[in-house]
Design a protein around this motif. Structure first.
Motif, PDB file in Angstrom:
ATOM      1  N   PHE A 429       0.822  -1.206   0.000  1.00 52.52           N
ATOM      2  CA  PHE A 429       0.000   0.000   0.000  1.00 52.52           C
ATOM      3  C   PHE A 429       0.855   1.255   0.000  1.00 52.52           C
ATOM      4  O   PHE A 429       1.895   1.309   0.646  1.00 52.52           O
ATOM      5  CB  PHE A 429      -0.883   0.040   1.257  1.00 52.52           C
ATOM      6  CG  PHE A 429      -1.891  -1.046   1.311  1.00 52.52           C
ATOM      7  CD1 PHE A 429      -3.125  -0.896   0.702  1.00 52.52           C
ATOM      8  CD2 PHE A 429      -1.616  -2.233   1.979  1.00 52.52           C
ATOM      9  CE1 PHE A 429      -4.069  -1.900   0.755  1.00 52.52           C
ATOM     10  CE2 PHE A 429      -2.553  -3.245   2.033  1.00 52.52           C
ATOM     11  CZ  PHE A 429      -3.782  -3.086   1.415  1.00 52.52           C
ATOM     12  N   ASP A 430       0.375   2.228  -0.711  1.00 54.75           N
ATOM     13  CA  ASP A 430       0.928   3.561  -0.626  1.00 54.75           C
ATOM     14  C   ASP A 430       0.358   4.168   0.659  1.00 54.75           C
ATOM     15  O   ASP A 430      -0.709   3.766   1.097  1.00 54.75           O
ATOM     16  CB  ASP A 430       0.432   4.316  -1.881  1.00 54.75           C
ATOM     17  CG  ASP A 430       0.614   5.797  -1.757  1.00 54.75           C
ATOM     18  OD1 ASP A 430       1.760   6.208  -1.568  1.00 54.75           O
ATOM     19  OD2 ASP A 430      -0.384   6.530  -1.867  1.00 54.75           O
ATOM     20  N   LYS A 431       1.106   5.088   1.268  1.00 54.89           N
ATOM     21  CA  LYS A 431       0.604   5.620   2.541  1.00 54.89           C
ATOM     22  C   LYS A 431      -0.449   6.717   2.366  1.00 54.89           C
ATOM     23  O   LYS A 431      -1.629   6.515   2.622  1.00 54.89           O
ATOM     24  CB  LYS A 431       1.755   6.147   3.398  1.00 54.89           C
ATOM     25  CG  LYS A 431       1.263   6.856   4.673  1.00 54.89           C
ATOM     26  CD  LYS A 431       2.395   7.374   5.500  1.00 54.89           C
ATOM     27  CE  LYS A 431       3.101   8.586   4.891  1.00 54.89           C
ATOM     28  NZ  LYS A 431       2.287   9.818   4.865  1.00 54.89           N
ATOM     29  N   THR A 432       0.031   7.870   1.847  1.00 55.96           N
ATOM     30  CA  THR A 432      -0.849   9.038   1.837  1.00 55.96           C
ATOM     31  C   THR A 432      -1.987   8.868   0.832  1.00 55.96           C
ATOM     32  O   THR A 432      -1.744   8.621  -0.336  1.00 55.96           O
ATOM     33  CB  THR A 432      -0.051  10.304   1.456  1.00 55.96           C
ATOM     34  OG1 THR A 432       1.258  10.146   1.961  1.00 55.96           O
ATOM     35  CG2 THR A 432      -0.698  11.538   1.985  1.00 55.96           C
ATOM     36  N   GLY A 433      -3.185   8.971   1.297  1.00 54.81           N
ATOM     37  CA  GLY A 433      -4.321   8.893   0.383  1.00 54.81           C
ATOM     38  C   GLY A 433      -4.793   7.477   0.125  1.00 54.81           C
ATOM     39  O   GLY A 433      -5.816   7.272  -0.519  1.00 54.81           O
ATOM     40  N   GLY A 616      -2.572   2.197  -4.782  1.00 59.62           N
ATOM     41  CA  GLY A 616      -1.984   3.531  -4.670  1.00 59.62           C
ATOM     42  C   GLY A 616      -2.907   4.591  -5.225  1.00 59.62           C
ATOM     43  O   GLY A 616      -3.970   4.283  -5.753  1.00 59.62           O
ATOM     44  N   ASP A 617      -2.463   5.848  -5.105  1.00 56.69           N
ATOM     45  CA  ASP A 617      -3.388   6.909  -5.493  1.00 56.69           C
ATOM     46  C   ASP A 617      -2.834   7.988  -6.406  1.00 56.69           C
ATOM     47  O   ASP A 617      -3.572   8.596  -7.161  1.00 56.69           O
ATOM     48  CB  ASP A 617      -3.933   7.594  -4.238  1.00 56.69           C
ATOM     49  CG  ASP A 617      -2.868   8.444  -3.579  1.00 56.69           C
ATOM     50  OD1 ASP A 617      -1.714   7.994  -3.514  1.00 56.69           O
ATOM     51  OD2 ASP A 617      -3.177   9.564  -3.152  1.00 56.69           O
ATOM     52  N   GLY A 618      -1.541   8.249  -6.340  1.00 62.21           N
ATOM     53  CA  GLY A 618      -1.069   9.486  -6.973  1.00 62.21           C
ATOM     54  C   GLY A 618      -0.344   9.303  -8.281  1.00 62.21           C
ATOM     55  O   GLY A 618      -0.165   8.183  -8.757  1.00 62.21           O
ATOM     56  N   ILE A 619       0.084  10.438  -8.864  1.00 64.17           N
ATOM     57  CA  ILE A 619       0.885  10.345 -10.085  1.00 64.17           C
ATOM     58  C   ILE A 619       2.205   9.655  -9.793  1.00 64.17           C
ATOM     59  O   ILE A 619       2.817   9.055 -10.657  1.00 64.17           O
ATOM     60  CB  ILE A 619       1.224  11.733 -10.696  1.00 64.17           C
ATOM     61  CG1 ILE A 619       1.193  12.811  -9.624  1.00 64.17           C
ATOM     62  CG2 ILE A 619       0.335  12.060 -11.862  1.00 64.17           C
ATOM     63  CD1 ILE A 619       1.691  14.144 -10.100  1.00 64.17           C
ATOM     64  N   ASN A 620       2.662   9.777  -8.508  1.00 63.75           N
ATOM     65  CA  ASN A 620       3.912   9.120  -8.141  1.00 63.75           C
ATOM     66  C   ASN A 620       3.754   7.605  -8.061  1.00 63.75           C
ATOM     67  O   ASN A 620       4.700   6.889  -7.832  1.00 63.75           O
ATOM     68  CB  ASN A 620       4.399   9.666  -6.800  1.00 63.75           C
ATOM     69  CG  ASN A 620       3.349   9.513  -5.720  1.00 63.75           C
ATOM     70  OD1 ASN A 620       2.158   9.504  -6.019  1.00 63.75           O
ATOM     71  ND2 ASN A 620       3.764   9.365  -4.493  1.00 63.75           N
ATOM     72  N   ASP A 621       2.549   7.117  -8.254  1.00 70.38           N
ATOM     73  CA  ASP A 621       2.300   5.677  -8.152  1.00 70.38           C
ATOM     74  C   ASP A 621       2.120   4.998  -9.503  1.00 70.38           C
ATOM     75  O   ASP A 621       1.993   3.776  -9.562  1.00 70.38           O
ATOM     76  CB  ASP A 621       1.031   5.412  -7.327  1.00 70.38           C
ATOM     77  CG  ASP A 621       1.206   5.825  -5.887  1.00 70.38           C
ATOM     78  OD1 ASP A 621       2.301   5.597  -5.340  1.00 70.38           O
ATOM     79  OD2 ASP A 621       0.259   6.389  -5.318  1.00 70.38           O
ATOM     80  N   THR A 622       2.089   5.754 -10.575  1.00 73.46           N
ATOM     81  CA  THR A 622       1.755   5.139 -11.872  1.00 73.46           C
ATOM     82  C   THR A 622       2.696   4.001 -12.252  1.00 73.46           C
ATOM     83  O   THR A 622       2.255   2.954 -12.692  1.00 73.46           O
ATOM     84  CB  THR A 622       1.756   6.165 -13.020  1.00 73.46           C
ATOM     85  OG1 THR A 622       2.644   7.198 -12.686  1.00 73.46           O
ATOM     86  CG2 THR A 622       0.397   6.721 -13.261  1.00 73.46           C
TER      87      THR A 622
HETATM   88 MG    MG Z   1       0.181   8.672  -2.409  1.00 71.34          MG
END
Ligand code: MG
Ligand code: ADP
Length: 729
Positions: A429-433, A616-622
């Motif tokens: 899991f990604d943390k934030t969001g 994950g959620d962000g562009i940093n997760d693509t």
């Molecule tokens: Mg994130």
């Protein structure tokens, strides 16, 4: 271009859906048939093609495209009474036949014991009930798509032709076909008209019953019934408004939504608060309170308000549209089982034809039976075999699983998700969001307070949870004029001399003693630094908000033996702090990751743990979303993350993932059940038919019973309820 989603009547298995797709293909259209709901979806150019033309194309293939419910002629109105009548008479004929040896005489019974009655009945069956089968069979041949229709056509026509021949020879031998006990007369040869009648009437009725069942299941489940509004109210920065076509809204526009309105697209709230009813998308009936910074979805509706929202995705790319289109993708990326069933279905019908031919030859030459009996047995083989089972097992089950998942807040984007998700050994899991709600609280700050307007102005250009939280916190603050802002995924923002982001982004910049002290004091929180070219000017300390649901979900995943990891771009000390609250083991926490390193970390984890799922959620997760064996974009995810993932979580609660796991397991088991059933049925019944143990009418009844069993079993998945672990505890 216009999108159409229409009902198609007369489809029963993958052969049928292919035939309809082929028919529309003649008009150059790419269509998608949803077999579980008997619907077809396609986009067409209104000015070049009329729906009426398409309806005729589909009709020529033997199916009915319903354009206007009222105008369309329901051929069932003819088929049902004819089929029922034929079936009733055939049954009486069989009863008469069974009672014959006992010399039971019932008035009018002779009527069912004579060949002329059955000649008439069989002819009506062929002309009324049979023709739809023949049309579809012949059309299918053209596309090398031979299925059940072909087998039914062949067996009914063969038995009819044989009976007709026998009928004529009987007459030639001077036997009066109307005579009361013709079959006791010397030289009488039995006809098989009742077989023809039974095959056609039972299968026609069985198909209609299948339709009914599907329709009923459909009524219990309404797919995203709310249409987003055509017009929206655009709000300009100076407060003036303008009414605009929703399709013309752009990312970054602010629009006003009033209580009772349906949201036109996805975005986040920038002003006001209200309750959102998301049941049209996620099935969740409890309305959700949204306030500034919260994500909202198009196609849902605002119960009280008003709110102002900033558009994040244009209407066409909003979740609502993608849900409408996603069933396409589901079929295009087929899983192994789906491919296997397609392969079996493709070889099955030719094999049955071969078996029927062989059984005819064996009966004739090896068993020394007469020609008639040999033909009848071959016909039994044709009508008892159930090729539909293979073409039906996977599509209806997976569509049902898709529906069920959607209702529990998960959108599966590809057909192989069911097969993959059940093999998952570890979840990252990604943390934030993702693990956190994405709503962050500012704990404090240190340094140049006068630069807070700069922070606000910079964050206005980002959709990162930190940005949304800071904007909310700085609501009252005025805004500074700043230079163009550039976002560096996983690091922060740049604008002219200013850098706003994590520790890495301000590396090499000097730090005053006071800021250093603050940094040390707040090391258990998430820190955001603002610097110019030389020194750090301001540090903000934020903490994530965690929901009990995340804690429970992690615990449940661990209980199921799935190893849980957390990766984050945030600092180690803070990441460990969060991990502790979520009961994630320290060695499974990977911090200070860049978007690139997230993907390589996943590769390493996969080597150790096996099949891996990433959320994950962000562009940093693509990159990570693409790297994972299976990926889900969390509720807060942005458009890019959503398009890279295999599935979307449509609810803020992470426990939707557990529901997805349960549902895909259920769907998988269901598909396997169907497969096993299909194989066992065919393996058991075909030899019985070869041995002459199954009369022709029984063959048809068995085949349709098998089909119905499969359909009902597949639809069961739709109403499946995943266990809610948290309630049990
Ligand atoms: Mg994130
Ligand atoms: P995560 O992996 O936890 O989702 P990210 O990789 O998105 O975190 O971000 C890593 C770090 O980069 C954040 O903890 C934050 O310190 C910094 N960061 C990223 N985007 C921003 C932003 N828009 N404003 C401030 N800081 C940011």
């Amino acid at each position: 271009m216009k999108k159409a989603n229409l009902e198609v009547r007369g489809m029963y298995c993958a052969h049928c859906s292919k035939a309809v797709e082929n028919a529309l293909g003649q008009a150059g259209l790419l269509s998608h048939v949803d077999l579980a709901h008997n619907r077809v979806e396609f986009t067409y150019d209104e000015e070049k093609i009329s729906l009426e033309y398409l309806r005729r194309l589909v009709k020529r293939a033997g199916y009915e495209l319903v354009i206007d419910e009222r105008k369309s002629f329901d051929r069932n109105k003819v088929l049902v009474p004819v089929a029922l009548l034929v079936l009733l008479f055939s049954l009486l004929g069989i009863v008469h036949h069974v009672l014959q040896p006992f010399q039971v005489e019932i008035p009018f019974f002779f009527f069912f014991g004579n060949d002329v009655t059955f000649l008439v009945l069989a002819t009506i069956s062929i002309l009324v009930l049979g023709i739809p089968f023949f049309v579809r069979a012949v059309k299918g041949l053209r596309y090398k798509n031979i299925g059940m229709d072909f087998l039914i056509s062949l067996s009914s026509l063969a038995s009819y032709a044989l009976s007709l021949y026998l009928f004529v020879t009987n007459v030639q031998r001077g036997i009066d076909p109307l005579a009361l006990h013709a079959h006791h007369m010397d030289g009488y040869r039995m006809t098989y008209f009742d077989g023809t009648c039974m095959i056609l009437s039972i299968i026609t009725l069985g198909h209609l019953l299948t339709d009914r069942i599907k329709l009923k299941a459909d009524k219990n489940y309404q797919k995203a019934a709310i249409e987003p509004p055509k017009d929206s109210t655009l709000v300009y920065p100076d407060g003036t408004t303008e009414t605009l076509d929703s399709d013309r809204l752009d990312v970054g526009d602010t629009i006003r939504v009033l209580a009772g309105d349906v949201l036109p697209c996805d975005g986040h709230v920038v002003k006001g608060r209200g309750h959102i009813d998301e049941s049209s998308l996620t099935g969740e009936s409890r309305p959700r309170l949204v306030q500034v910074g919260d994500k909202v979805l198009g196609g849902t509706y605002l119960q009280d308000g008003p709110i102002e929202m900033e558009v994040e995705k244009i209407a066409l790319e909003s979740l609502y549209s993608s849900i409408q289109n996603e069933s396409y993708a589901l079929d295009q990326r087929k899983g192994k089982l789906s491919k296997l069933s397609d392969t079996i279905a493709a070889y099955f019908t030719p094999s049955v034809l071969l078996i029927a031919l062989l059984s005819f030859l064996v009966c004739l030459f090896a068993m020394k039976l007469d020609v008639e009996e040999s033909i009848v047995r071959a016909c039994s083989v044709l009508s008892v075999s159930c090729p539909c089972a293979f073409g039906l097992a996977v599509p209806i089950s997976s569509m049902s699983g898709y529906d069920c998942a959607l209702r529990h807040g998960v959108l599966f984007k590809s057909g192989d998700t069911f097969e993959k998700i059940r093999r998952i050994q570890c979840a990252v899991f990604d943390k934030t969001g993702t693990l956190s709600t994405g709503r962050m609280h500012v704990e404090g700050f240190c340094g140049r307070k006068d630069l807070l307007p700069v922070v606000k102005a910079m964050e206005k250009n980002s959709l990162h949870p930190i940005a949304l939280s800071l904007i909310q916190w700085l609501q009252e603050e005025k805004e500074e004029e700043i230079e163009a802002v550039q976002e560096i995924p996983g690091e922060g923002l740049r604008s002219g001399p200013y850098v706003l982001g994590n520790r890495r982004s301000v590396q090499g910049k000097s730090l005053s003693a006071e800021l250093e002290r603050f940094e040390e004091e707040k090391k258990d929180t998430s820190l955001v630094y603002l610097s110019d070219e030389r020194e750090v000017l301001l540090i903000l300390s934020l903490v994530d908000e965690l929901s009990q649901d995340s804690v429970d979900t992690i615990q449940e995943l661990k209980r199921r033996g799935i190893h849980v990891y957390m990766v984050t771009g945030d600092r180690r000390e803070y990441a460990l702090q969060i991990a502790k609250r979520l009961h994630i083991d320290e060695e499974n926490v990977l911090s200070e990751a860049t978007p690139q390193s997230k993907a390589s970390l996943l590769r390493e984890i996969r080597k150790k743990e096996g099949v891996l799922c990433y959320v994950g959620d962000g562009i940093n997760d693509t990159l990570a979303l693409k790297e994972a064996d299976l990926s889900f974009a969390s509720y807060k995810a942005n458009a890019i993350a959503c398009s890279s993932a295999d599935g979307l979580l449509l609810r803020p609660e992470l426990s939707a993932l557990l529901a997805a796991l349960d549902i895909s397991k259920k769907t998988y088991v269901n598909i396997i059940e169907n497969f096993v059933w299909a194989i066992l049925y065919n393996v058991a019944m075909i030899p019985l038919a070869v041995l002459g143990l199954l009369p022709m009418y029984l063959c048809a009844a068995l085949m349709i019973a098998s089909n119905l069993t499969l359909t009902i079993n597949s639809l069961r998945v739709r109403s499946y309820r995943p266990e809610r672990k948290e309630k049990r505890r």
